[in-house]
Design an enzyme around this catalytic site. Structure first.
Site: not given
Ligand SMILES: C[S@@+](CC[C@H](N)C(=O)[O-])C[C@H]1O[C@@H](n2cnc3c(N)ncnc32)[C@H](O)[C@@H]1O
Length: 490
Positions: A297, A299, A301, A303, A346, A420
């Site tokens: 997951c 976005g 970006g 981490k 996904d 978080c």
């Molecule tokens: C907590 S944020 C991640 C923050 C990121 N790791 C960072 O440090 O910048 C969670 C992310 O998971 C994405 N997300 C939600 N459901 C998802 C899925 N089924 N598969 C992949 N990404 C997903 C969201 O769009 C969001 O960008």
């Protein structure tokens, strides 16, 4: 941090929040003979309208408006204090305003309600003279909604000004239970209960956590490994080397986006707690190959960029998955030049597509979409927008993503489950349910993994084996980290 669009279903006025670029509300009507309201208060008011009417995020809307109106220095600082302070304190302000009004706040026009909140905030939380707070609020109400609203606002604020904040709190929230703390510390009651549960019932700890949520956090930068060091970065930006992460720099103030070091990819804005949990996963001891890493997951970006920088130093390669197209694009920008493959997909499709083979990864980060209760300091309106009813869907999604992470990791490989949020349903209960359901997983002591990456021993990490960071203990967001190993031979 939480998923970007979750919890945005309805705005505070009960209408569905509109998405996309928030439209600016219509400019205030000039009123003949009335003294114009200063631009700082108007900017704060405009952003409150965008947040409550359009579902905007104040931390994006306010800087944009300050730039557009060329507000800087003391004006910008005053607008920021008024806007963020009013948004954080909304629940408490509404309780006071309701007590001072002869009609329910829900029946008051949105613009007048926001003007009243701004006025009550100045009266109760700042040293602005009462006459200035009242007269500017009356002027805002008049230009937004006419003379009747102006006299209504005047009457309500006069009643509000009959007492100071401690006096109102004594009257409206005399108890120390969750309902009382909710009004005193301006949090929804369900969040007070959740934080209390996570802290294990220590009231002093809970009030410290609630207090910390109401303070503006310092900006943390991460020096990208291999591109610069924390010491070098601190020197260049006039910051201080961080206490807990070897890559962290604390910034004294200003707009980090203006820094050349951010623009050219030597550094990024990243909470020190986010750095720590990422480093703990990247450095935890692992037997066997250690070259295929996955961020499930990714976005926007942050981490992924830190992991990608470490991967570059260690000859590893990261696959960064993100389901939202726009956020996948942000990941691509964040990891430019690093050994990272960005996949717009996904994360639950592990095992169903060649880029995400089952058992194909040595280290897997699942930084799951969550309520974001650990980062309330950063988004002043978030606590009022997030609903307890969001929790069920998020917990179910986290469970499915955890199952995908378990499929993705090879026998002997590691998973870092990060939120978080300190909410037990998203953290300890989620991991307990996973371990009960999935044989062949061992939970490791994440506190030891975290200690191994910090220059000084970190106190107050919780009872283990997971790590729980807290703003009031560590000065970081309330990040949770559970470390899991898929048993060899499984
Ligand atoms: C907590 S944020 C991640 C923050 C990121 N790791 C960072 O440090 O910048 C969670 C992310 O998971 C994405 N997300 C939600 N459901 C998802 C899925 N089924 N598969 C992949 N990404 C997903 C969201 O769009 C969001 O960008």
């Amino acid at each position: 941090m939480s998923g970007p669009d979750r919890g945005r279903g309805r705005n505070r006025e009960g209408r569905p929040a509109r998405r996309g670029t928030p439209r600016r509300p219509a400019p205030l009507r000039p009123v003949a003979g009335a003294k114009p309201v200063d631009r700082a208060r108007r900017a704060a008011f405009e952003v409150l309208r965008q947040v409550h009417d359009r579902g905007a995020y104040a931390n994006l809307a306010l800087p944009a408006l300050l730039g557009e109106w060329s507000l800087s220095g003391r004006d910008a600082a005053f607008a920021t204090e008024l806007c963020y302070g009013t948004l954080r304190a909304t629940g408490t302000l509404d309780a006071v305003l309701a007590a001072g009004s002869n009609r329910p706040l829900s029946k008051v026009d949105g613009p007048v309600r926001d003007a009243l909140r701004l006025g009550a905030y100045q009266l109760l939380y700042t040293r602005v003279p009462a006459h200035a707070a009242v007269s500017t609020t009356v002027a805002l109400a008049r230009s937004a909604s006419g003379a009747g609203s102006a006299s209504f606002a005047n009457a309500v604020l006069r009643r509000v000004s009959t007492s100071d904040l401690p006096g109102w709190l004594e009257r409206l929230a005399p108890t120390d239970d969750a309902a009382g703390l909710a009004v005193r510390y301006a949090h929804p009651e369900w969040i007070v209960r959740a934080l209390g549960d996570a802290l294990g019932g220590d009231e002093g700890d809970l009030t410290a956590a609630l207090t910390a949520d109401n303070e503006r956090p310092a900006v943390h930068l991460a020096a990208r490994p291999g591109r610069t060091t924390a010491a070098e970065l601190a020197e260049r930006v006039g910051g201080t080397v961080g206490r807990l992460s070897p890559y962290a720099v604390y910034l004294p103030g200003g707009a980090p986006g203006d820094l050349a070091e951010i623009r050219d990819g030597r550094a990024q804005v990243q909470d020190e707690g986010s750095q720590l949990v990422t480093l703990a996963l990247a450095d935890a001891p692992l037997d066997g190959p250690d070259v295929r890493w996955l961020d499930l997951c990714a976005g926007p970006g942050g981490k992924a960029a830190l992991l990608g920088s470490l991967a570059a130093q260690r000859g590893a390669r990261l696959t960064a998955v993100e389901v939202t197209e726009h956020r996948a694009t942000l990941v691509g920008k964040a990891v430019a030049g690093l050994p990272v493959d960005v996949l717009h997909a996904d994360g639950r499709t592990v095992g169903e597509r060649p880029e995400l083979p089952a058992g194909g990864f040595d280290r897997v980060l699942l930084d799951a979409p969550c309520t974001g209760l650990g980062a309330l300091r950063r988004r002043p309106e978030a606590r009022w927008r997030r609903q307890e009813s969001d929790l069920d869907d998020l917990v179910a999604l986290q469970r499915e993503l955890l199952a995908a992470a378990c499929r993705a990791v090879r026998p002997g490989g590691l998973i870092g489950y990060v939120t978080c949020s300190p909410h037990p349903a998203e953290t300890t209960a989620q991991i307990a349910a996973l371990l009960a359901d999935q044989p062949g997983l061992t939970q490791l002591d994440a506190r030891a993994a975290l200690d191994a990456v910090t220059p000084e021993a970190v106190q107050g990490l919780g009872e283990g084996p997971a790590v729980q960071l807290w703003p009031h203990r560590h000065g970081t967001d309330a990040m949770f980290l559970a470390l899991l190993r898929r048993d060899a031979g499984e």
